[in-house]
Design an enzyme around this catalytic site. Structure first.
Site, PDB file in Angstrom:
ATOM      1  N   ARG A 125      -1.276 -37.342  54.809  1.00  0.00           N
ATOM      2  CA  ARG A 125      -0.741 -35.982  54.554  1.00  0.00           C
ATOM      3  C   ARG A 125       0.749 -35.997  54.226  1.00  0.00           C
ATOM      4  O   ARG A 125       1.463 -35.020  54.440  1.00  0.00           O
ATOM      5  CB  ARG A 125      -1.008 -35.048  55.737  1.00  0.00           C
ATOM      6  CG  ARG A 125      -2.484 -34.835  55.987  1.00  0.00           C
ATOM      7  CD  ARG A 125      -2.735 -33.601  56.838  1.00  0.00           C
ATOM      8  NE  ARG A 125      -4.157 -33.401  57.010  1.00  0.00           N
ATOM      9  CZ  ARG A 125      -4.890 -33.990  57.929  1.00  0.00           C
ATOM     10  NH1 ARG A 125      -4.337 -34.811  58.796  1.00  0.00           N
ATOM     11  NH2 ARG A 125      -6.183 -33.762  57.992  1.00  0.00           N
ATOM     12  N   LYS A 147       8.514 -33.230  41.255  1.00  0.00           N
ATOM     13  CA  LYS A 147       7.206 -33.025  40.623  1.00  0.00           C
ATOM     14  C   LYS A 147       6.492 -34.368  40.593  1.00  0.00           C
ATOM     15  O   LYS A 147       7.006 -35.344  40.035  1.00  0.00           O
ATOM     16  CB  LYS A 147       7.365 -32.514  39.190  1.00  0.00           C
ATOM     17  CG  LYS A 147       7.575 -31.016  39.085  1.00  0.00           C
ATOM     18  CD  LYS A 147       7.464 -30.567  37.641  1.00  0.00           C
ATOM     19  CE  LYS A 147       7.738 -29.082  37.520  1.00  0.00           C
ATOM     20  NZ  LYS A 147       7.765 -28.647  36.110  1.00  0.00           N
ATOM     21  N   GLU A 189      15.495 -36.247  26.312  1.00  0.00           N
ATOM     22  CA  GLU A 189      15.627 -35.407  27.519  1.00  0.00           C
ATOM     23  C   GLU A 189      17.101 -35.172  27.862  1.00  0.00           C
ATOM     24  O   GLU A 189      17.453 -34.119  28.390  1.00  0.00           O
ATOM     25  CB  GLU A 189      14.922 -36.059  28.719  1.00  0.00           C
ATOM     26  CG  GLU A 189      13.410 -36.182  28.583  1.00  0.00           C
ATOM     27  CD  GLU A 189      12.641 -34.902  28.955  1.00  0.00           C
ATOM     28  OE1 GLU A 189      13.294 -33.871  29.233  1.00  0.00           O
ATOM     29  OE2 GLU A 189      11.406 -34.945  28.946  1.00  0.00           O
ATOM     30  N   LYS A 231      19.889 -30.899  36.464  1.00  0.00           N
ATOM     31  CA  LYS A 231      18.526 -30.757  36.991  1.00  0.00           C
ATOM     32  C   LYS A 231      18.569 -30.356  38.465  1.00  0.00           C
ATOM     33  O   LYS A 231      17.824 -29.483  38.906  1.00  0.00           O
ATOM     34  CB  LYS A 231      17.727 -32.047  36.793  1.00  0.00           C
ATOM     35  CG  LYS A 231      16.325 -31.904  37.351  1.00  0.00           C
ATOM     36  CD  LYS A 231      15.279 -32.662  36.622  1.00  0.00           C
ATOM     37  CE  LYS A 231      13.905 -32.263  37.170  1.00  0.00           C
ATOM     38  NZ  LYS A 231      12.814 -33.002  36.580  1.00  0.00           N
ATOM     39  N   GLU A 241       9.210 -23.788  40.425  1.00  0.00           N
ATOM     40  CA  GLU A 241       9.070 -23.228  39.083  1.00  0.00           C
ATOM     41  C   GLU A 241       8.447 -21.828  39.064  1.00  0.00           C
ATOM     42  O   GLU A 241       7.459 -21.566  38.391  1.00  0.00           O
ATOM     43  CB  GLU A 241       8.262 -24.184  38.189  1.00  0.00           C
ATOM     44  CG  GLU A 241       8.546 -23.931  36.704  1.00  0.00           C
ATOM     45  CD  GLU A 241       7.985 -25.007  35.790  1.00  0.00           C
ATOM     46  OE1 GLU A 241       8.154 -26.207  36.098  1.00  0.00           O
ATOM     47  OE2 GLU A 241       7.396 -24.648  34.777  1.00  0.00           O
ATOM     48  N   ARG A 245      13.287 -22.842  36.706  1.00  0.00           N
ATOM     49  CA  ARG A 245      12.973 -24.261  36.502  1.00  0.00           C
ATOM     50  C   ARG A 245      12.292 -24.484  35.147  1.00  0.00           C
ATOM     51  O   ARG A 245      12.376 -25.568  34.575  1.00  0.00           O
ATOM     52  CB  ARG A 245      12.105 -24.804  37.641  1.00  0.00           C
ATOM     53  CG  ARG A 245      11.897 -26.307  37.501  1.00  0.00           C
ATOM     54  CD  ARG A 245      11.356 -26.973  38.753  1.00  0.00           C
ATOM     55  NE  ARG A 245      11.175 -28.398  38.510  1.00  0.00           N
ATOM     56  CZ  ARG A 245      11.068 -29.319  39.440  1.00  0.00           C
ATOM     57  NH1 ARG A 245      11.135 -28.992  40.707  1.00  0.00           N
ATOM     58  NH2 ARG A 245      10.910 -30.596  39.125  1.00  0.00           N
ATOM     59  N   ASN A 249      11.856 -27.067  30.607  1.00  0.00           N
ATOM     60  CA  ASN A 249      10.787 -27.322  29.641  1.00  0.00           C
ATOM     61  C   ASN A 249      11.173 -26.926  28.225  1.00  0.00           C
ATOM     62  O   ASN A 249      10.301 -26.793  27.359  1.00  0.00           O
ATOM     63  CB  ASN A 249       9.519 -26.575  30.063  1.00  0.00           C
ATOM     64  CG  ASN A 249       8.967 -27.135  31.359  1.00  0.00           C
ATOM     65  OD1 ASN A 249       8.953 -28.342  31.548  1.00  0.00           O
ATOM     66  ND2 ASN A 249       8.568 -26.262  32.254  1.00  0.00           N
ATOM     67  N   HIS A 252       9.278 -28.332  25.350  1.00  0.00           N
ATOM     68  CA  HIS A 252       8.045 -28.946  25.860  1.00  0.00           C
ATOM     69  C   HIS A 252       6.771 -28.239  25.416  1.00  0.00           C
ATOM     70  O   HIS A 252       5.706 -28.851  25.409  1.00  0.00           O
ATOM     71  CB  HIS A 252       8.088 -29.026  27.393  1.00  0.00           C
ATOM     72  CG  HIS A 252       8.965 -30.125  27.904  1.00  0.00           C
ATOM     73  ND1 HIS A 252      10.320 -30.177  27.640  1.00  0.00           N
ATOM     74  CD2 HIS A 252       8.697 -31.233  28.644  1.00  0.00           C
ATOM     75  CE1 HIS A 252      10.825 -31.258  28.218  1.00  0.00           C
ATOM     76  NE2 HIS A 252       9.868 -31.904  28.826  1.00  0.00           N
ATOM     77  N   HIS A 256       4.113 -30.656  24.038  1.00  0.00           N
ATOM     78  CA  HIS A 256       2.794 -30.918  24.635  1.00  0.00           C
ATOM     79  C   HIS A 256       1.685 -30.765  23.608  1.00  0.00           C
ATOM     80  O   HIS A 256       0.698 -31.511  23.620  1.00  0.00           O
ATOM     81  CB  HIS A 256       2.563 -30.008  25.849  1.00  0.00           C
ATOM     82  CG  HIS A 256       3.385 -30.425  27.031  1.00  0.00           C
ATOM     83  ND1 HIS A 256       3.622 -29.610  28.110  1.00  0.00           N
ATOM     84  CD2 HIS A 256       4.049 -31.580  27.298  1.00  0.00           C
ATOM     85  CE1 HIS A 256       4.379 -30.247  28.992  1.00  0.00           C
ATOM     86  NE2 HIS A 256       4.659 -31.442  28.517  1.00  0.00           N
ATOM     87  N   HIS A 270       6.872 -39.270  24.703  1.00  0.00           N
ATOM     88  CA  HIS A 270       7.174 -37.945  25.267  1.00  0.00           C
ATOM     89  C   HIS A 270       8.560 -37.438  24.851  1.00  0.00           C
ATOM     90  O   HIS A 270       8.699 -36.315  24.363  1.00  0.00           O
ATOM     91  CB  HIS A 270       7.042 -37.977  26.788  1.00  0.00           C
ATOM     92  CG  HIS A 270       7.399 -36.671  27.433  1.00  0.00           C
ATOM     93  ND1 HIS A 270       6.629 -35.539  27.299  1.00  0.00           N
ATOM     94  CD2 HIS A 270       8.472 -36.308  28.183  1.00  0.00           C
ATOM     95  CE1 HIS A 270       7.204 -34.538  27.949  1.00  0.00           C
ATOM     96  NE2 HIS A 270       8.321 -34.975  28.493  1.00  0.00           N
TER      97      HIS A 270
HETATM   98  N1  GLY Z   1      10.346 -32.114  33.958  1.00  0.00           N
HETATM   99  C1  GLY Z   1      10.465 -30.751  34.237  1.00  0.00           C
HETATM  100  C2  GLY Z   1      10.658 -30.451  35.683  1.00  0.00           C
HETATM  101  O1  GLY Z   1      10.869 -31.344  36.465  1.00  0.00           O
HETATM  102  O2  GLY Z   1      10.575 -29.316  36.065  1.00  0.00           O
END
Ligand code: GLY
Length: 374
Positions: A125, A147, A189, A231, A241, A245, A249, A252, A256, A270
Site C-alpha cells: 500500500r 504522476k 519539454e 513544475k 490536476e 497543473r 500539458n 500535449h 497525444h 514524446h
Molecule cells: N507531465 C505533466 C504533469 O506532470 O502534470
C-alpha cells in the site's frame, strides 16, 4: 571548474522533497540517499540501456555510502510501461522483501520512473521511492510531481496513482550518454516551460539552446533547474490536476493524437510531439485572435534552429486526416464532460486552460498542417 549543485524544493505539506541537479550526483547517491533509509539496502528498477551505461556508477555511489543494492533490469522502450512488466516489477519487489521503511530507486527515463513509481505506490500500500532520472525529459518533467503509472491498451497513462518521490537526483552528467535525438526530444519539454509561463526563459533558450545541446554543463544545469522550479511551483498549487497543473500539458493534446497515430514509437518521440504540439497550440491561439501570428512563427524558428521536428511534414510515413486526428484527441485524459480542454496562449509565457475551443478551428489548423506535407 567546480560545478555547482542546484536544489529545487517541492513544498507539498507532509510530502516535501528536494530535486538535486548537477553533474556527478550518481557518485554521491549513497550519502544523499542514506538519510532516508532505515536499513542500508535499496532496490533499483532500471532498463537494459541505462544498466549498461550507468549502473556501475550508481552502484559504486551507493556502495561508497555503505548501501547494498539489488536491481531489476527491464527491457527498454514504451512497451515496458504495461501490465506485464508492471506485475513483474511488483512481484519482484515483494520477492525482495521490500518493507514499508524501504526505498525503491527508479533509475532511468520516463518509462522506468512512471512504472517503478507506480509499483512503489501499490506494494504494501505504498513504499517510498527515489527518482534518479537519466533522460532530459525525465529530469525536467516526469520524475517531478508524483504522476506515476502505466499505459492501457486503450490509451497512454490511463492507469496510475499520484505518488510523490522522497528525493530526485538529476545527475546532468548522465545526459551526455543520450543520442542527439533523445536529448532534443527532452528539450521539447524544456521549451514548453518557457512557452507556458516564462517569456524570459524562452528568450534565454533562444540564446543558450545551441550551447545547451552541444553539452554546456552550466547551461544544462540552469535549464533543468528553471524547468523544475516551474513544475514544482505548479504542482504545489495543484497537485492532482484539478486546474492549473493542466498548463503542463501545453502541446500535449495535439501530441497525444500524433503519438497515437504514429504508434507511440520511433516515428515520433514524446518530446518531439510536444514541440510540434506547442507550435500547433500557438497557431491555434493566433487563429483565435489570442496571440500574435509572430508567436507561432518565432517558436517554429527556434525549434528549427535547434534541428528539431517542427511540422507534421517532419513526421515520416502516413498520417490520418484531420477528422481522425481530432477523434484521437477525444481519447485524451484532458476531456472533461465530453469537452476537450486545450492549453492556449495569449502570448509566449502566458498560457491558460480552456474548454472553449470550436472544433472547426482545430480542424482548420490540422488540415493546413497536413496540407503542408504535400
Ligand atoms: N507531465 C505533466 C504533469 O506532470 O502534470
Amino acid at each position: 571548474m567546480t560545478q555547482r549543485r542546484e536544489t529545487v524544493r517541492v513544498d507539498l505539506p507532509g510530502r516535501e522533497y528536494d530535486i538535486l541537479i548537477g553533474p556527478g550526483l550518481l557518485a554521491q547517491a549513497g550519502d544523499l540517499i542514506a538519510p532516508l533509509l532505515t536499513r542500508k539496502r535499496v532496490v533499483i528498477v532500471t532498463d537494459e540501456h541505462v544498466a549498461a551505461a550507468q549502473m556501475r556508477s550508481l552502484r559504486d555511489g551507493l556502495r561508497a555510502g555503505g548501501i547494498a543494492s539489488e536491481a531489476l533490469i527491464l527491457p527498454p522502450g514504451e512497451a515496458t510501461k504495461g501490465w506485464d512488466q508492471f506485475s513483474r516489477t511488483v512481484e519482484w519487489l515483494i520477492a525482495q522483501k521490500v518493507e514499508r521503511g524501504d526505498v525503491v530507486i527508479a533509475f532511468g527515463g520516463g518509462v522506468i520512473g512512471d512504472l517503478a513509481g507506480f509499483a512503489a505506490a501499490v506494494v504494501r500500500r505504498g513504499v517510498r521511492f527515489v527518482q534518479i532520472p537519466t533522460s532530459l525529459l525525465a529530469q525536467v518533467d516526469s520524475s517531478v510531481g508524483g504522476k506515476t503509472g502505466i499505459n492501457s491498451p486503450l490509451g497512454k497513462n490511463l492507469i496510475g496513482a499520484f505518488h510523490q518521490p522522497s528525493l530526485v537526483l538529476a545527475d546532468t552528467a548522465t545526459l551526455g550518454t543520450l543520442t542527439a535525438r533523445d536529448f532534443l526530444s527532452g528539450y521539447g519539454e524544456v521549451v514548453k516551460y518557457g512557452l507556458l509561463g516564462d517569456a524570459a526563459f524562452f528568450d534565454w533558450l533562444e540564446a543558450q539552446g545551441p550551447a545547451l545541446a552541444a553539452g554546456d554543463m552550466v547551461a544544462r544545469v540552469q535549464a533543468v533547474k528553471r524547468s523544475c522550479e516551474m513544475k514544482a511551483e505548479i504542482v504545489q498549487r495543484d497537485e492532482t490536476e484539478q486546474g492549473d497543473r493542466a498548463l503542463l500539458n501545453l502541446g500535449h493534446t495535439f501530441c497525444h493524437a500524433l503519438e497515437a497515430a504514429t504508434g507511440y514509437g520511433d516515428r515520433l518521440l514524446h518530446g518531439e510531439g510536444v514541440a510540434i504540439g506547442c507550435a500547433l497550440a500557438f497557431e491555434l491561439s493566433a487563429r483565435m485572435g489570442l496571440c500574435s501570428q509572430e508567436d507561432p512563427s518565432r517558436i517554429r524558428a527556434h525549434l528549427r534552429a535547434m534541428g528539431m521536428k517542427v511540422d507534421l511534414a517532419d513526421i515520416d510515413g502516413d498520417l490520418p486526416d484531420a477528422e481522425a486526428l481530432l477523434d484521437l484527441m477525444g481519447q485524451d485524459k484532458k476531456v472533461v464532460d465530453g469537452k476537450l480542454r486545450f492549453i492556449l496562449a495569449r502570448g509566449i509565457g502566458d498560457a491558460f486552460v480552456t474548454a472553449d475551443v470550436p472544433s472547426d478551428k482545430v480542424l482548420g489548423v490540422l488540415r493546413d498542417a497536413l496540407n503542408l506535407r504535400g
